[in-house]
Scaffold this active site. Structure first.
Site, PDB file in Angstrom:
ATOM      1  N   HIS A  66       0.818  -1.215   0.000  1.00 39.05           N
ATOM      2  CA  HIS A  66       0.000   0.000   0.000  1.00 39.05           C
ATOM      3  C   HIS A  66       0.856   1.271   0.000  1.00 39.05           C
ATOM      4  O   HIS A  66       0.318   2.377  -0.097  1.00 39.05           O
ATOM      5  CB  HIS A  66      -1.016  -0.010   1.157  1.00 39.05           C
ATOM      6  CG  HIS A  66      -0.450   0.305   2.505  1.00 39.05           C
ATOM      7  ND1 HIS A  66      -0.155  -0.660   3.435  1.00 39.05           N
ATOM      8  CD2 HIS A  66      -0.153   1.492   3.094  1.00 39.05           C
ATOM      9  CE1 HIS A  66       0.302  -0.083   4.543  1.00 39.05           C
ATOM     10  NE2 HIS A  66       0.316   1.220   4.361  1.00 39.05           N
ATOM     11  N   ASP A  82      -0.250  -7.538   1.566  1.00 42.22           N
ATOM     12  CA  ASP A  82       0.320  -6.192   1.553  1.00 42.22           C
ATOM     13  C   ASP A  82       1.848  -6.224   1.618  1.00 42.22           C
ATOM     14  O   ASP A  82       2.463  -5.886   2.627  1.00 42.22           O
ATOM     15  CB  ASP A  82      -0.254  -5.401   2.726  1.00 42.22           C
ATOM     16  CG  ASP A  82       0.007  -3.911   2.615  1.00 42.22           C
ATOM     17  OD1 ASP A  82       0.560  -3.478   1.595  1.00 42.22           O
ATOM     18  OD2 ASP A  82      -0.351  -3.195   3.562  1.00 42.22           O
ATOM     19  N   SER A 139       4.627   2.264   7.765  1.00 41.18           N
ATOM     20  CA  SER A 139       4.384   1.145   6.855  1.00 41.18           C
ATOM     21  C   SER A 139       5.659   0.739   6.129  1.00 41.18           C
ATOM     22  O   SER A 139       6.453   1.576   5.705  1.00 41.18           O
ATOM     23  CB  SER A 139       3.354   1.535   5.800  1.00 41.18           C
ATOM     24  OG  SER A 139       2.059   1.436   6.290  1.00 41.18           O
TER      25      SER A 139
END
Length: 261
Positions: free
Chosen positions: A64, A108, A210
């Site tokens: 993402h 992801d 992330s």
């Protein structure tokens, strides 16, 4: 973090956020260059996500984190607001996992291949005391419950959530998959994810982290992936992608036979 651009995905059960655009809440400053595998993924000089150098020509991160703009990998950084002599800046080509779907966290994961000249020429990182690779987990390696794991990233700190441009780290503890399933229901996939808990006192990862590492027993095990919308509420465990579940695909990509985006 320093800018307002962010990606947030919403689920029916809870509002979950991809950990983009801010960072480790509280924690402590990392000793300079003690995590030489850390990468800052930037667009136009703005930090967007973290990542880990796993080979001289590949960085591992979360899918993402893929943006339409050209992304630059910055290696060897401690203070991302400065052009430190230790830093290396290299363009990248995206290799998101083929089954990843925007708005879902099950797959992801993404590899970034370092390139030059409009992605047609390979560019390796120069390994030195500031820039080093980190090893991958073994395919069948077990991750026990209730062990302390380190997370690291660039981002906000303290109660006022002020941005920190210095790499920071803190600890989270692995939980049973049941703990995350209770909270996130079918959105938590135990085969592909790792569940961790944290305390308000020590803080944990948040938007902006992330793609960074989850390191358990001094070994890389996961990729920081998602939190509840309020990432600093200990009632809601954090989620990371279990790297070992994707090792065959990673091998194909790094051998030159994987998907590219």
């Amino acid at each position: 973090m320093m800018h307002t651009y962010c990606i947030i995905f919403v689920f029916q059960l809870l509002s979950l956020s991809g950990a983009m655009e801010s960072g480790i809440v509280d924690g402590k400053k990392v000793k300079p260059h003690s995590r030489p595998y850390m990468a800052s993924l930037q667009v136009d000089g703005s930090h967007k996500c973290g990542g880990m150098l796993i080979r001289e020509d590949f960085v591992l991160t979360a899918a993402h984190c893929k943006l339409p703009q050209q992304m630059m990998v910055v290696l060897g950084a401690q203070d991302i607001t400065k052009k430190e002599k230790s830093q290396q800046r290299i363009q990248v080509k995206y290799h998101p996992y083929p089954k990843y779907k925007k708005g879902q966290y099950d797959n992801d994961i993404m590899l970034l291949e370092m390139t030059l000249f409009s992605f047609t020429v390979k560019k390796n990182a120069t390994l030195n005391k500031y820039v080093k690779t980190i090893g991958l987990p073994k395919k069948d390696e077990k991750i026990p419950d209730n062990i302390q794991c380190a997370v690291a990233g660039w981002g906000r700190k303290g109660k006022k959530n002020l941005p920190s441009h210095i790499l920071r780290e803190t600890m989270e503890k692995t939980q049973s998959s049941n703990e995350c399933t209770k909270t996130y229901g079918k959105d938590f996939k135990a085969d592909h994810m790792i569940c961790t808990a944290f305390t308000k006192k020590k803080g944990g990862f948040c938007q902006g982290d992330s793609g960074g590492p989850l390191i358990c027993n001094n070994k890389l095990q996961g990729i920081i992936a998602f939190t509840a919308k309020d990432c600093n509420d200990p009632k809601y465990p954090h989620g990371s992608i279990k790297i070992q579940a994707f090792l065959p695909w990673m091998k194909k990509v790094m051998q030159g036979s994987g998907d590219t985006a």
